[in-house]
Design an enzyme around this catalytic site. Structure first.
Site, PDB file in Angstrom:
ATOM      1  N   LEU A   1       5.868   2.937   6.328  1.00 46.33           N
ATOM      2  CA  LEU A   1       4.673   3.731   6.603  1.00 46.33           C
ATOM      3  C   LEU A   1       3.624   3.507   5.523  1.00 46.33           C
ATOM      4  O   LEU A   1       3.934   3.575   4.330  1.00 46.33           O
ATOM      5  CB  LEU A   1       5.041   5.218   6.653  1.00 46.33           C
ATOM      6  CG  LEU A   1       3.893   6.204   6.872  1.00 46.33           C
ATOM      7  CD1 LEU A   1       3.333   6.079   8.292  1.00 46.33           C
ATOM      8  CD2 LEU A   1       4.370   7.627   6.616  1.00 46.33           C
TER       9      LEU A   1
ATOM     10  N   ILE B   1      12.849   4.769   4.474  1.00 47.93           N
ATOM     11  CA  ILE B   1      11.458   4.978   4.879  1.00 47.93           C
ATOM     12  C   ILE B   1      10.537   4.531   3.741  1.00 47.93           C
ATOM     13  O   ILE B   1       9.945   5.359   3.039  1.00 47.93           O
ATOM     14  CB  ILE B   1      11.182   6.453   5.261  1.00 47.93           C
ATOM     15  CG1 ILE B   1      12.241   6.972   6.239  1.00 47.93           C
ATOM     16  CG2 ILE B   1       9.785   6.581   5.882  1.00 47.93           C
ATOM     17  CD1 ILE B   1      12.131   8.461   6.545  1.00 47.93           C
ATOM     18  N   PRO B   2      10.428   3.212   3.520  1.00 46.69           N
ATOM     19  CA  PRO B   2       9.502   2.730   2.489  1.00 46.69           C
ATOM     20  C   PRO B   2       8.082   3.130   2.867  1.00 46.69           C
ATOM     21  O   PRO B   2       7.686   3.016   4.037  1.00 46.69           O
ATOM     22  CB  PRO B   2       9.676   1.214   2.520  1.00 46.69           C
ATOM     23  CG  PRO B   2      10.824   0.927   3.415  1.00 46.69           C
ATOM     24  CD  PRO B   2      11.098   2.137   4.221  1.00 46.69           C
ATOM     25  N   HIS B   3       7.326   3.608   1.893  1.00 47.07           N
ATOM     26  CA  HIS B   3       5.982   4.075   2.208  1.00 47.07           C
ATOM     27  C   HIS B   3       5.066   3.941   1.001  1.00 47.07           C
ATOM     28  O   HIS B   3       5.527   3.814  -0.129  1.00 47.07           O
ATOM     29  CB  HIS B   3       6.014   5.527   2.688  1.00 47.07           C
ATOM     30  CG  HIS B   3       6.632   6.461   1.703  1.00 47.07           C
ATOM     31  ND1 HIS B   3       8.001   6.622   1.588  1.00 47.07           N
ATOM     32  CD2 HIS B   3       6.098   7.274   0.762  1.00 47.07           C
ATOM     33  CE1 HIS B   3       8.261   7.502   0.631  1.00 47.07           C
ATOM     34  NE2 HIS B   3       7.123   7.910   0.107  1.00 47.07           N
ATOM     35  N   GLY B   4       3.771   3.973   1.289  1.00 44.72           N
ATOM     36  CA  GLY B   4       2.785   3.886   0.226  1.00 44.72           C
ATOM     37  C   GLY B   4       1.396   4.157   0.757  1.00 44.72           C
ATOM     38  O   GLY B   4       1.189   4.270   1.968  1.00 44.72           O
TER      39      GLY B   4
END
Length: 152
Positions: free
Chosen positions: A102, A64-67
């Site tokens: 996300l 779940i890569p997110h920033g």
């Protein structure tokens, strides 16, 4: 909060072509950047910086890569599947097959954390993960996410 509130059908990639973490991130940023009229590399850079803190590969073939993006009006996401799997430095050391990217507005800690928790909860279900891997295309993947999302 429902996942379909921030994941559009056109932001689902049925089969990721990238074979490295950075290539996967670049591919998943394309539909988001196009929808928001942003430079894709800006989004990639945000994810790469986050990955430097520790892999967002949570195990069981899921990442779940997110920033956070300054000036972003609301949560936005993309999803991609790699049947072959990608080495994403997941905590269990296994290849990652399902990527849920996300992005959140800069000052939205509550919404950001709720969205991450919802995504994580959805993808804990082994049967759901298997169904996503077996889906014939991006449209079917979106329908599966929409259906599973409606159960909670």
């Amino acid at each position: 909060m429902k996942i379909v509130e921030f994941l559009r059908p056109d932001a689902v990639v049925g089969e990721i072509a990238g074979q490295s973490g950075p290539a996967v991130l670049a591919e998943l940023c394309q539909p988001i950047a196009a929808g928001l009229k942003l430079e894709p590399q800006r989004l990639v850079d945000i994810l790469v910086e986050r990955e430097k803190l520790g892999s967002t590969g949570i195990g069981d073939g899921v990442a779940i890569p997110h920033g956070k993006v300054p000036g972003l009006p609301a949560l936005v996401a993309s999803f991609g599947r790699s049947r072959a799997g990608v080495d994403f430095r997941a905590i269990d050391g296994k290849p990652t097959h399902l990527f849920f990217t996300l992005f959140a507005p800069e000052n939205s800690a509550g919404a950001h954390l709720k969205a991450l928790a919802r995504i994580s909860r959805l993808f804990k279900n082994a049967g759901f993960r298997a169904a996503i891997l077996e889906a014939k295309d991006a449209a079917e993947i979106y329908r599966l996410i929409e259906t599973e999302d409606g159960r909670y």
